[in-house]
Motif scaffolding. Structure first.
Motif, PDB file in Angstrom:
ATOM      1  N   ASN A 162     -47.932 -18.930  26.863  1.00  0.00           N
ATOM      2  CA  ASN A 162     -46.868 -19.133  25.891  1.00  0.00           C
ATOM      3  C   ASN A 162     -45.936 -17.930  25.905  1.00  0.00           C
ATOM      4  OD1 ASN A 162     -47.512 -21.727  24.977  1.00  0.00           O
ATOM      5  ND2 ASN A 162     -49.196 -20.865  23.753  1.00  0.00           N
ATOM      6  N   LYS A 163     -44.715 -18.162  25.397  1.00  0.00           N
ATOM      7  CA  LYS A 163     -43.703 -17.120  25.415  1.00  0.00           C
ATOM      8  C   LYS A 163     -44.207 -15.873  24.689  1.00  0.00           C
ATOM      9  CE  LYS A 163     -38.879 -16.471  24.060  1.00  0.00           C
ATOM     10  NZ  LYS A 163     -37.739 -17.105  23.360  1.00  0.00           N
ATOM     11  N   PRO A 199     -43.512 -18.654  30.394  1.00  0.00           N
ATOM     12  CA  PRO A 199     -42.750 -19.844  30.815  1.00  0.00           C
ATOM     13  C   PRO A 199     -41.241 -19.628  30.873  1.00  0.00           C
ATOM     14  CG  PRO A 199     -44.412 -20.434  29.179  1.00  0.00           C
ATOM     15  CD  PRO A 199     -44.372 -18.932  29.224  1.00  0.00           C
ATOM     16  N   VAL A 200     -40.737 -18.552  30.295  1.00  0.00           N
ATOM     17  CA  VAL A 200     -39.298 -18.335  30.198  1.00  0.00           C
ATOM     18  C   VAL A 200     -38.814 -17.177  31.078  1.00  0.00           C
ATOM     19  CG1 VAL A 200     -37.435 -17.741  28.588  1.00  0.00           C
ATOM     20  CG2 VAL A 200     -39.232 -19.312  27.867  1.00  0.00           C
ATOM     21  N   ARG A 201     -39.570 -16.084  31.096  1.00  0.00           N
ATOM     22  CA  ARG A 201     -39.133 -14.861  31.774  1.00  0.00           C
ATOM     23  C   ARG A 201     -39.769 -14.726  33.151  1.00  0.00           C
ATOM     24  NH1 ARG A 201     -40.648 -13.739  26.535  1.00  0.00           N
ATOM     25  NH2 ARG A 201     -38.999 -12.932  25.183  1.00  0.00           N
ATOM     26  N   PRO A 204     -43.294 -15.432  37.508  1.00  0.00           N
ATOM     27  CA  PRO A 204     -43.226 -15.665  36.054  1.00  0.00           C
ATOM     28  C   PRO A 204     -44.019 -14.646  35.240  1.00  0.00           C
ATOM     29  CG  PRO A 204     -43.914 -17.652  37.229  1.00  0.00           C
ATOM     30  CD  PRO A 204     -43.978 -16.524  38.208  1.00  0.00           C
ATOM     31  N   LEU A 205     -43.388 -14.164  34.174  1.00  0.00           N
ATOM     32  CA  LEU A 205     -44.082 -13.344  33.176  1.00  0.00           C
ATOM     33  C   LEU A 205     -44.654 -14.247  32.079  1.00  0.00           C
ATOM     34  CD1 LEU A 205     -41.438 -10.524  32.621  1.00  0.00           C
ATOM     35  CD2 LEU A 205     -43.483 -10.426  34.031  1.00  0.00           C
TER      36      LEU A 205
END
Lengths: 232, 232
Positions: A116-117, A32-34, A29-30
């Motif tokens: 966070n994003k 939470p999304v990427r 993970p980079l």
């Protein structure tokens, strides 16, 4: 029990053998999304896990994220990142006879994933990555290592890189395949393998991954038995 | 034709409307094996594409890599990277009435993907990324733009970021959801949305993505008709 009734013991040469097998990709993970991922579908690993069970082994599968149906194995542990896969393997490495590392483990992970994003507000972005532990080399370097089988997915100089990896990491066997382009491997139903050990080599030509897994399982069983005959 | 027979015209308010809809993640290759990805499953976008077709629209779906069954839409174009999605959208933007951007497009891509697999030989690695084009903003900024609906997947300050995005990109509507943690969104079967337009807002509470897609499609149709009534 049905399998035991149908197959004579000779056809189940891995009866009683405890196998630890990794499969699929890992995701780093980079935020939470990427994430950083790779194209491993897990198909070859899942098929090999089933083929080894059919030969009598008790397989513990440690699987990264895949979209595959659940394979018929004794035990399955799901992980996402390389560090999670490393922990899951190391917790069980002392209690296995045969370790098969088919997973395409990310070599690097972000230094620190953002909670966070990440907001995009720059024309360019630099990602700082650090090396993940080498699960395969670490298992092979244990004081009493299991019989250890690695995989090498290469885009070029396949046999040369694979033989180097066999020696450098102290493996018992390595199965090498060519990925990318039109030659099977990741994201495809077919594959071909060059299987290499210290004083031998065998080509498994392009075929359906399920059949290829059966041929590779039989070859692993053959080399595993040879190894134990030689060392006893 | 069955649908047309079963539903009166009032129930198919988007009859004759040409929709361009993007869905799923994009993947940005680092080399032939590794990529930068994101957790979008494409499920919400596929469900919305079908819901808009049910309301009478002719949907062209531009889809990133997903593991979903094919949706019932007029046309489907598969892409992998943000640049491919950008080209596919721009080639069709002049010929659509309604543009719905549900895809989780990668904001950045590697400066230059490596042709052969990157060999790991360092403890650390630095990846240089550059900004991808902003497909949504580019469509909304066209001389005669289609009615444009964006999505915002945020981990925090959801409504604030979404309203800012609506204004800054000149969108007609934006559907915002909270991702990460336990609150639905990516990789989940349920979701909740806050839908925002210039002088209004509606909450669509947590529900199954198929039902949520139907409610959102109805709301899009309502706002689309309102917009055309106002501008004619």
């Amino acid at each position: 029990e049905i399998a035991e009734a149908l197959f004579p013991l000779a056809a189940r040469p891995l009866t009683g053998v405890r196998v630890l097998l990794t499969a699929g990709p890992t995701r780093e993970p980079l935020d939470p999304v990427r994430f950083l991922g790779n194209r491993s579908s897990g198909r070859m690993g899942f098929a090999l896990a089933e083929a080894l069970e059919t030969l009598g082994a008790r397989v513990t599968l440690i699987a990264g994220p895949t979209a595959l149906p659940a394979p018929r194995v004794a035990e399955r542990i799901d992980v996402e990142t390389a560090l999670e896969m490393h922990s899951a393997v190391m917790a069980r490495a002392a209690d296995c006879d045969l370790f098969v590392a088919t997973a395409a483990v990310a070599d690097y992970r972000p230094v620190e994933p953002a909670e966070n994003k990440i907001k995009k507000n720059a024309d360019a972005l630099t990602l700082h990555l650090v090396r993940n532990p080498d699960i395969l080399a670490e298992v092979a370097a244990r004081p009493s290592p299991p019989f250890t089988v690695g995989f090498a997915a290469e885009t070029d100089r396949v046999e040369e890189y694979a033989r180097d990896k066999l020696t450098r990491k102290g493996l018992n066997m390595i199965a090498a395949n060519h990925v990318g382009g039109e030659r099977g491997g990741f994201e495809r139903a077919e594959n071909a393998l060059t299987v290499i050990w210290r004083n031998g080599q065998r080509e498994l030509p392009m075929m359906d991954k399920t059949r290829l897994a059966r041929e590779l399982a039989a070859l692993i069983a053959e080399r595993y038995q040879e190894h134990h005959a030689a060392s006893s």
